[in-house]
Enzyme design. Structure first.
Site, PDB file in Angstrom:
ATOM      1  N   GLY A 267       0.809  -1.211   0.000  1.00 47.64           N
ATOM      2  CA  GLY A 267       0.000   0.000   0.000  1.00 47.64           C
ATOM      3  C   GLY A 267       0.840   1.258   0.000  1.00 47.64           C
ATOM      4  N   ASP A 268       1.942   1.242   0.753  1.00 45.10           N
ATOM      5  CA  ASP A 268       2.862   2.386   0.750  1.00 45.10           C
ATOM      6  C   ASP A 268       3.479   2.582  -0.621  1.00 45.10           C
ATOM      7  OD1 ASP A 268       2.868   3.117   3.677  1.00 45.10           O
ATOM      8  OD2 ASP A 268       3.528   1.039   3.831  1.00 45.10           O
ATOM      9  N   ALA A 269       3.854   1.470  -1.267  1.00 47.50           N
ATOM     10  CA  ALA A 269       4.457   1.559  -2.602  1.00 47.50           C
ATOM     11  C   ALA A 269       3.469   2.142  -3.599  1.00 47.50           C
ATOM     12  CB  ALA A 269       4.928   0.179  -3.057  1.00 47.50           C
TER      13      ALA A 269
END
Length: 486
Positions: A267-269
């Site tokens: 999700g961060d990526a």
């Protein structure tokens, strides 16, 4: 940096930063007092987590990145700062309590439990001037909310609301966090978060409910292997994976466990790639398509584990030795990654060294340092050098987050070692601009290239040693200077 984004200002990452730790080992039995696996831990890996991971990923894209976050005065916060190094400018807000540390325990590559310590929360106080300046000069903002208070700060929310009228703001929400400010270009919940936050069944309906609730211009619901759904007003667009059946390929660093994909940090990526795309001027749909592709590649490369740094684990005798660098290079190259190498004496590590090594590591997937042996240092600098033995110099270098491997060489130049390593990039300091680089021919013959990176002016170990001797003081300082050493 060149191109349109160069005039738009840096990417500002705002949110809660953690320290993520993986304890990795094997398990072939259950505990006699409870039906739980006994894990014989052999390795420990660390990485910045939360907004820290987003900032690290953004910096690896080559953009200037500023991280606005709350950090405590503790060992976990110090470790996060060290790993972000010269790649990310950190603007710290006060934290009440300890910096959060999440530890996963993996047995045979499979997580079996997670241990969370540190319940610190951002202190509700006016933003310092450095934070105001970072918000004002940002070209785009990525908010990585991990429910630990940063995104709830009134002063911060007021300024982000104002900036959302002028620049793209991408908000990655959290069920225990604060609602996005009005006017976000994209809000990026995953499917389960959208259900929890929107309270409506059906992804498109959830997106529309959330868009009205948050007054967002676009909602992107990430759907894992199915891609992502972009909802803008009454329009919904499914952005699928371009090649969902593609072979899983690690891209260097710590490879994924055989037969299993780790989605930690996906999700961060995704949110980071979307924010970078909008910073570069892409339209929302194009930005989402870019983010789907990059998040997929991130998972196939080993996800957050691939950007982790191994640290010596207490109780383990399986510590990496310099020779391991050759095995590492083989793994990175087999996975299609980029190998970077640099070299020098590194006799007393100093700021100039750390800056160069951090910048070199950002050019690829692994950095190997070719280290002059004690004998080669004596031949080049005199019988009274080195001040630190090659074993200690290698250990200190190996402890840096930017260094993946060390190889000690005994020749006058690292040409022989480079012929074996065959790096894609050979890094030297810009002080070599007008000097011959004998090993360049070996690097280029193997298909690599030589890159000269800026050095920190005025730093030279030799200069400090001479000054120390002239002053009549022992030359045992660990703060030195750059130029002759690389």
């Amino acid at each position: 940096m060149t191109g349109p984004a160069a005039t738009r200002g840096p990417l500002l990452v705002v949110g809660d930063t953690l320290l993520d730790v993986d304890l990795e080992g094997s398990s072939d039995r259950l505990a006699p007092d409870a039906p739980v696996p006994v894990v014989d831990v052999t390795h420990e890996w660390q990485r910045p987590g939360g907004a820290g991971l987003a900032a690290l990923l953004a910096a690896r894209s080559g953009h200037e990145v500023v991280l606005l976050t709350a950090l405590g005065a503790d060992e976990s916060a110090d470790r996060v700062r060290q790993m972000l190094g010269e790649l990310v400018e950190v603007v710290a807000l006060p934290l009440s309590g300890a910096t959060s540390r999440k530890t996963r325990v993996l047995a045979n590559g499979v997580p079996v439990t997670r241990l969370d310590v540190g319940s610190g929360r951002a202190l509700d106080a006016p933003l310092p001037p450095a934070a105001h300046a970072a918000i004002e000069r940002a070209g785009a903002v990525l908010v990585a909310d991990y429910g630990r208070g940063v995104t709830g700060l009134d002063d911060l929310r007021e300024h982000l609301t104002e900036r959302a009228r002028a620049i793209p703001v991408v908000w990655d929400p959290h069920p225990r966090g604060s609602a996005p400010v009005p006017g976000c270009a994209l809000v990026t919940p995953n499917a389960s978060e959208a259900r929890a936050l929107g309270g409506v069944d059906g992804t498109a309906d959830q997106g529309r409910v959330l868009a009205r609730l948050w007054q967002a211009r676009g909602i992107v619901v990430t759907l894992g292997a199915r891609g992502a759904l972009l909802v803008q007003g009454d329009t919904e667009t499914l952005v699928p994976l371009d090649d969902p059946e593609a072979e899983d390929r690690p891209a260097g660093g710590r490879a994924p466990h055989a037969g299993r994909l780790d989605t930690c940090g996906a999700g961060d990526a995704f949110a980071t790639a979307a924010a970078v795309a909008l910073l570069e001027g892409q339209a929302p749909y194009e930005g989402v398509r870019t983010a789907v592709g990059q998040a997929t590649a991130f998972v196939r490369a080993g996800a957050a584990t691939a950007v982790s740094t191994e640290v010596p684990y207490a109780g383990s005798s399986d510590r990496p030795e310099p020779a391991d660098a050759f095995r590492l290079v083989e793994q990175v190259r087999a996975a299609g990654g980029t190998v970077v190498a640099t070299g020098g004496c590194f006799d007393l590590l100093h700021r100039g060294h750390v800056s160069l090594l951090s910048a070199a590591r950002s050019l690829g997937d692994a950095l190997v340092v070719c280290l002059n042996s004690d004998a080669s240092v004596r031949r080049g600098k005199g019988a009274d050098r080195p001040l630190v033995t090659q074993e200690d110099r290698a250990r200190v270098l190996s402890a840096l987050a930017s260094v993946d491997g060390v190889v000690v060489f005994d020749e006058d130049t690292p040409a022989e070692v480079l012929a074996r390593l065959r790096p894609d990039v050979w890094v030297k300091g810009s002080d070599y601009t007008d000097q011959p680089i004998p090993e360049a021919a070996v690097v280029e013959a193997a298909g690599g290239r030589v890159v000269l990176l800026p050095v920190v002016d005025g730093y030279s170990t030799t200069r400090l040693v001479d000054a120390s001797r002239a002053a009549g003081t022992p030359s045992t300082s660990t703060t030195n200077q750059h130029t002759e050493e690389n």
